[in-house]
Design an enzyme around this catalytic site. Structure first.
Site, short mmCIF file in Angstrom:
data_model
loop_
_atom_site.label_atom_id
_atom_site.label_comp_id
_atom_site.label_asym_id
_atom_site.label_seq_id
_atom_site.Cartn_x
_atom_site.Cartn_y
_atom_site.Cartn_z
N ASP A 1 0.87 -1.18 0.00
CA ASP A 1 0.00 0.00 0.00
C ASP A 1 0.90 1.23 0.00
OD1 ASP A 1 -3.31 0.18 0.92
OD2 ASP A 1 -2.15 2.01 0.69
N TYR B 1 -15.27 7.84 -12.07
CA TYR B 1 -15.09 6.47 -11.56
C TYR B 1 -15.63 5.46 -12.57
CZ TYR B 1 -15.74 2.66 -8.09
OH TYR B 1 -15.73 1.49 -7.38
N1 SER Z 1 -18.91 1.14 -3.39
C1 SER Z 1 -18.43 1.84 -4.56
C2 SER Z 1 -18.71 3.28 -4.46
O1 SER Z 1 -19.72 3.64 -3.89
C3 SER Z 1 -19.08 1.29 -5.78
O2 SER Z 1 -18.16 0.59 -6.50
O3 SER Z 1 -17.97 4.05 -4.97
#
Ligand code: SER
Length: 317
Positions: free
Chosen positions: A34, A138
């Protein structure tokens, strides 16, 4: 899997996965890495910034790894606050991990997410193969990652595998910066304060899974017969789908005075609105026998029990 290097080993999934892998494959056979180190770290551990390809290569080579489990990444809400950094970390880290795995011929796992779907994706019973036009950084990272993993398999024959995780719920390591995290925070607040203010609106369904099922899914997929895998990467997997008032009602069965209010966070609500209500996991069931043991009711019993012990507290009554 015999000699496994894990990136992001102190993160939400990594911190529990490393312990499970060590109990199954031997402590000395799992190298945790990490970007930071915690003081009393048991077992092999090395500092690794996943954007440093050379160090990643050297660590994997020196460890004689045969498997790379690449977990280091920013979650959805954090990525949305700093999209350029998210691109550099999530995509840069993944490219390095794939390249190191190609150079050293490592079996490879990295998680995708329900975040790889977008507003134009069918919301209910979301198919394994469907429209993916996410509207978050994301999600863009996750779709690109899914494609890269497929590319490394078809182009270089690398044994890449992965799942689309739903929101993961655990009493061990708190998540950082996800959209589904309300479903973790609610248990902590139910125990410590007897009340919770949800940043996700009532009626917002999202897929979820208890961490023990998520860890088992990684191991089951990695140990599955590769010749039976049609998809290899980005398998839809989910254990349950609920919205905030349903998890609150489940907690109230055990903590009757628990109350919940709403103070919706527009950014995280917009992310949640762009994700499916409930995905279809049947390809994972068919190709490698995916099986989740916990539902909302059994997860809630276990979460409250373990968290009360952890927080050394009794439910507020
Ligand atoms: N748990 C994650 C998020 O909320 C979803 O991949 O970003």
């Amino acid at each position: 899997m015999e000699k496994i290097i894990v990136t992001g080993a102190l993160g939400q999934i990594g911190s529990e996965l490393v312990g499970k892998l060590r109990s199954m494959y031997g402590e000395e056979n799992v190298l945790a890495t990490d970007i930071r180190k915690v003081s009393e770290q048991a077992g092999p551990f090395e500092i690794l910034d996943v954007t440093d390809a050379q160090r990643m290569h050297d660590l994997a080579k020196d460890f004689n790894a045969d498997t790379m489990i690449h977990m280091a990444a920013l979650l959805s809400a954090t990525a949305e606050k700093n999209p350029l950094f998210a691109w550099n970390l999530n995509m840069g880290g993944l490219m390095n991990a794939l390249e190191v795995s190609r150079e050293l011929n490592l079996q490879f796992f990295t998680p995708s997410s329900i975040g790889a779907f977008g507003p134009s994706t069918p919301k209910d019973n979301t198919p394994q193969d469907t429209l993916q036009r996410p509207t978050t950084m994301y999600g863009v990272n996750k779709v690109a990652g899914e494609l890269l993993c497929d590319y490394y398999h078809t182009r270089f024959g690398l044994d890449t595998r992965g799942v689309r995780f739903p929101g993961l719920i655990s009493y061990v390591t708190p998540p950082g910066g996800g959209t589904t995290d309300y479903a973790v925070d609610i248990y902590y607040k139910a125990i410590t304060e007897g009340t919770y203010t949800s940043y996700i609106a009532e009626g917002t369904y999202m897929d979820m899974m208890y961490m023990p099922d998520a860890l088992q899914a990684i191991i089951d997929l990695m140990e599955a017969d590769g010749s039976k895998l049609i998809h290899r990467n980005a398998f839809n997997i989910s254990a349950m789908s609920f919205e905030p008032s349903q998890i609150a009602a489940e907690i109230q069965k055990h903590i009757p005075h628990f109350t919940m209010n709403y103070d919706v966070d527009p950014m995280r609500q917009a992310i949640a609105n762009s994700w499916p209500n409930a995905i279809d996991s049947s390809a994972a069931v068919k190709e490698w026998n995916f099986n989740a043991k916990f539902d909302l009711s059994s997860m809630t019993i276990d979460m409250l029990d373990k968290l009360m012990k952890k927080l050394n507290s009794k439910a507020i009554s």
